[in-house]
Write an enzyme that holds these catalytic residues in place. Sequence first.
Site, PDB file in Angstrom:
ATOM      1  N   PRO A 169       0.665  -1.243  -0.084  1.00  0.00           N
ATOM      2  CA  PRO A 169       0.204  -0.049  -0.050  1.00  0.00           C
ATOM      3  C   PRO A 169       0.865   1.284   0.051  1.00  0.00           C
ATOM      4  O   PRO A 169       2.063   1.277  -0.020  1.00  0.00           O
ATOM      5  CB  PRO A 169      -0.762  -0.043   1.465  1.00  0.00           C
ATOM      6  CG  PRO A 169       0.190  -0.629   2.217  1.00  0.00           C
ATOM      7  CD  PRO A 169       1.133  -1.658   1.349  1.00  0.00           C
ATOM      8  N   TRP A 170       0.152   2.324   0.086  1.00  0.00           N
ATOM      9  CA  TRP A 170       0.980   3.813  -0.143  1.00  0.00           C
ATOM     10  C   TRP A 170       1.259   4.300   1.260  1.00  0.00           C
ATOM     11  O   TRP A 170       2.015   5.412   1.283  1.00  0.00           O
ATOM     12  CB  TRP A 170       0.190   4.624  -1.024  1.00  0.00           C
ATOM     13  CG  TRP A 170      -1.498   5.132  -0.504  1.00  0.00           C
ATOM     14  CD1 TRP A 170      -2.495   4.137  -1.320  1.00  0.00           C
ATOM     15  CD2 TRP A 170      -1.906   5.424   0.681  1.00  0.00           C
ATOM     16  NE1 TRP A 170      -3.701   4.758  -0.545  1.00  0.00           N
ATOM     17  CE2 TRP A 170      -3.525   5.491   0.329  1.00  0.00           C
ATOM     18  CE3 TRP A 170      -1.659   6.307   1.619  1.00  0.00           C
ATOM     19  CZ2 TRP A 170      -4.447   5.653   1.373  1.00  0.00           C
ATOM     20  CZ3 TRP A 170      -2.359   6.665   2.552  1.00  0.00           C
ATOM     21  CH2 TRP A 170      -3.905   6.693   2.367  1.00  0.00           C
ATOM     22  N   LYS A 194       4.633  -5.449  -6.556  1.00  0.00           N
ATOM     23  CA  LYS A 194       4.018  -4.291  -7.236  1.00  0.00           C
ATOM     24  C   LYS A 194       3.777  -3.280  -5.941  1.00  0.00           C
ATOM     25  O   LYS A 194       2.893  -3.256  -4.940  1.00  0.00           O
ATOM     26  CB  LYS A 194       2.817  -4.624  -7.655  1.00  0.00           C
ATOM     27  CG  LYS A 194       2.144  -3.379  -8.625  1.00  0.00           C
ATOM     28  CD  LYS A 194       0.420  -3.161  -8.639  1.00  0.00           C
ATOM     29  CE  LYS A 194      -0.123  -2.730  -7.493  1.00  0.00           C
ATOM     30  NZ  LYS A 194       0.170  -1.009  -7.385  1.00  0.00           N
ATOM     31  N   PRO A 195       4.457  -2.161  -6.004  1.00  0.00           N
ATOM     32  CA  PRO A 195       4.156  -1.174  -4.935  1.00  0.00           C
ATOM     33  C   PRO A 195       3.239  -0.518  -5.173  1.00  0.00           C
ATOM     34  O   PRO A 195       2.812  -0.120  -6.577  1.00  0.00           O
ATOM     35  CB  PRO A 195       5.554  -0.456  -4.914  1.00  0.00           C
ATOM     36  CG  PRO A 195       6.361  -0.400  -6.410  1.00  0.00           C
ATOM     37  CD  PRO A 195       5.645  -1.894  -6.594  1.00  0.00           C
ATOM     38  N   SER A 196       2.384   0.558  -4.626  1.00  0.00           N
ATOM     39  CA  SER A 196       1.499   1.267  -5.004  1.00  0.00           C
ATOM     40  C   SER A 196       2.036   2.388  -5.909  1.00  0.00           C
ATOM     41  O   SER A 196       3.251   2.925  -5.930  1.00  0.00           O
ATOM     42  CB  SER A 196       1.162   2.134  -3.549  1.00  0.00           C
ATOM     43  OG  SER A 196       0.256   3.349  -4.248  1.00  0.00           O
ATOM     44  N   GLU A 197       1.156   2.253  -6.977  1.00  0.00           N
ATOM     45  CA  GLU A 197       1.734   3.453  -7.731  1.00  0.00           C
ATOM     46  C   GLU A 197       1.878   4.936  -7.542  1.00  0.00           C
ATOM     47  O   GLU A 197       2.520   5.764  -8.110  1.00  0.00           O
ATOM     48  CB  GLU A 197       0.707   3.396  -9.185  1.00  0.00           C
ATOM     49  CG  GLU A 197      -0.810   3.879  -8.637  1.00  0.00           C
ATOM     50  CD  GLU A 197      -1.653   2.493  -8.392  1.00  0.00           C
ATOM     51  OE1 GLU A 197      -2.920   2.596  -8.918  1.00  0.00           O
ATOM     52  OE2 GLU A 197      -0.988   1.415  -7.891  1.00  0.00           O
ATOM     53  N   SER A 247      -7.104  -2.095   0.832  1.00  0.00           N
ATOM     54  CA  SER A 247      -8.296  -1.972   1.465  1.00  0.00           C
ATOM     55  C   SER A 247      -9.282  -3.222   1.248  1.00  0.00           C
ATOM     56  O   SER A 247      -8.692  -4.538   0.637  1.00  0.00           O
ATOM     57  CB  SER A 247      -8.837  -1.076   0.455  1.00  0.00           C
ATOM     58  OG  SER A 247      -9.204  -1.441  -0.852  1.00  0.00           O
ATOM     59  N   GLU A 268      -4.030  -8.687   4.423  1.00  0.00           N
ATOM     60  CA  GLU A 268      -3.819  -7.871   5.654  1.00  0.00           C
ATOM     61  C   GLU A 268      -4.777  -6.405   5.159  1.00  0.00           C
ATOM     62  O   GLU A 268      -4.080  -5.479   4.077  1.00  0.00           O
ATOM     63  CB  GLU A 268      -2.612  -7.334   5.910  1.00  0.00           C
ATOM     64  CG  GLU A 268      -2.488  -7.028   7.361  1.00  0.00           C
ATOM     65  CD  GLU A 268      -2.466  -5.516   7.437  1.00  0.00           C
ATOM     66  OE1 GLU A 268      -3.926  -5.059   7.753  1.00  0.00           O
ATOM     67  OE2 GLU A 268      -1.722  -4.578   7.193  1.00  0.00           O
ATOM     68  N   CYS A 302      -4.300   1.518   9.312  1.00  0.00           N
ATOM     69  CA  CYS A 302      -5.415   0.419   9.330  1.00  0.00           C
ATOM     70  C   CYS A 302      -5.677   0.366  10.786  1.00  0.00           C
ATOM     71  O   CYS A 302      -6.569  -0.018  11.125  1.00  0.00           O
ATOM     72  CB  CYS A 302      -5.292  -0.668   8.781  1.00  0.00           C
ATOM     73  SG  CYS A 302      -3.654  -1.430   8.751  1.00  0.00           S
ATOM     74  N   GLU A 399     -14.478   3.297   7.278  1.00  0.00           N
ATOM     75  CA  GLU A 399     -13.314   3.698   7.444  1.00  0.00           C
ATOM     76  C   GLU A 399     -12.817   4.968   6.586  1.00  0.00           C
ATOM     77  O   GLU A 399     -12.768   4.983   5.375  1.00  0.00           O
ATOM     78  CB  GLU A 399     -12.149   2.620   6.990  1.00  0.00           C
ATOM     79  CG  GLU A 399     -10.752   2.672   7.228  1.00  0.00           C
ATOM     80  CD  GLU A 399     -10.003   1.410   6.734  1.00  0.00           C
ATOM     81  OE1 GLU A 399      -8.976   1.318   7.357  1.00  0.00           O
ATOM     82  OE2 GLU A 399     -10.326   0.967   5.842  1.00  0.00           O
TER      83      GLU A 399
END
Length: 496
Positions: A169-170, A194-197, A247, A268, A302, A399
């Site tokens: 995630p970012w 794959k990291p968050s863009e 998410s 997660e 989170c 959330e």
Amino acid sequence: MTTAEKTLFTVLRAETPPVPALPPVGQFIGGKFVPSTSSETADVVNPATEGILMQVPAGTVEDVDAAVAAAVAAKAAWAATTPRERSAVLLKIADIIETNRAVFETLEAANTGKPEAVAEDDISSAIDTFRFSAGAARAYSTLGADDYAENHTSVIHREPVGVVGVITPWNYPLLMAAWKIAPILGAGNTLVLKPSEQTPLTTLKLAELIAAEVPAGVINIVTGPGRVVGNRLSEHPGVDLVAITGSVGSGQKVAAAAADTVKRVHLELGGKAPVVIFADADLEAAAKGVRSAGFWNGGQECGAACRVLVHESVADKFTELLVREISEITVGTPGGGDAEIGSMISKAHYERVLAAIDEIRKDGLTIAVGGNAIDGPGYFIEPTVVTNVPAGAPITSNEIFGPVVSVETFSNDEEAVTRANETIYGLAASVWTKDSARSLNVPRKLDFGTVWVNSHLVIATEMPWGGFKGSGYGRDLSSYALDDFSRTKHVMYNRG
């Protein structure tokens, strides 16, 4: 969304933002950076200044296929290494991050808009994750070899699952990558990440700095949008397990795509952590705890302490203390002083959080402090406390993932537990009480993967992190993470 007429908070801004050491451009496949098969790129933005840091490739299915092929080619040799050899590589990675700490901290802060203190904690935790996993990789515990059937000796083998697809995630780019990379490699797997863009820079920087220490193909990184890169990783027949931190919606898509190849998934996902404050609690400590844990990383967390349930007899006193604490929070840019919280991650997320606050106003709830955008540049929102929240209000279950904490009341212990559990999420919660019996009984009744007593958001690398219900399944951190990225084989020898 318009900026409020009057804001209570100002942003401590750096006169000259620190210049980060940017990583190379390209996809990291087979131990080196290579051009993407697409000429399309995505802007990587500093959300505290709205300036563009660099552009990275918008990866393709072909990029993912090439990365998976590299991971498949490397998996047999890496799986054949001993735990001691894998441990040495993980320790070397930790040392490289430690040596380049300032580079990673500056780059992480610039890419996420988070304050220096949060960036420093992220990097320290990433280092500790690699060092812990290095030790845990050498200390598996499993069922002892013995005769469990007459004249037959059973042996349990712990094997790597193979190639693991990872989607991070970012909100904690390098740290969440470390939470996955360290146990995945420690268990003998190879991976494609794959990291968050929005926040790929520290992950790419890590690849650049460790390329000479990790065999080619063991770690591969492909940047690009989730609908392309993430989906291909999830459905790819060459990927044996896919792990995501993200998410609930993203987790559902990953699990659905993975189902066709019957691959394991490690999810997660989101959270809406209740903070249950009983009448006998230390209210000042609880207010300080919510200040720290509710607004850490701007509430983009989170496990954030974002939903307070306080006993009605002490609600007014606690709310007074909490509003005072939140009114003292400092907001700032990286390098702009001793700030506690920074910007939202992006313009889109900034607008989502402000829209959620607008809905809170429309619902007639009380905003005791904050609730406004802060004049730019940058995507800053005032730390916000919403009070007099009735049971079942949307804010108790949605959330927001921003600097917003709600306060609702309860009458007795049974109601507190019931209300706390009335959410699709099951990641984290906390209980605040001086009653020893209650401190033992209530956590057992709460349907959350982590429950703190008289604290919140304290994480130890040795202890597992993960949720129940809509927050997913699988465990990060601890030796349980290495279990999740392994498979168990039983071999039985006939001695008769």
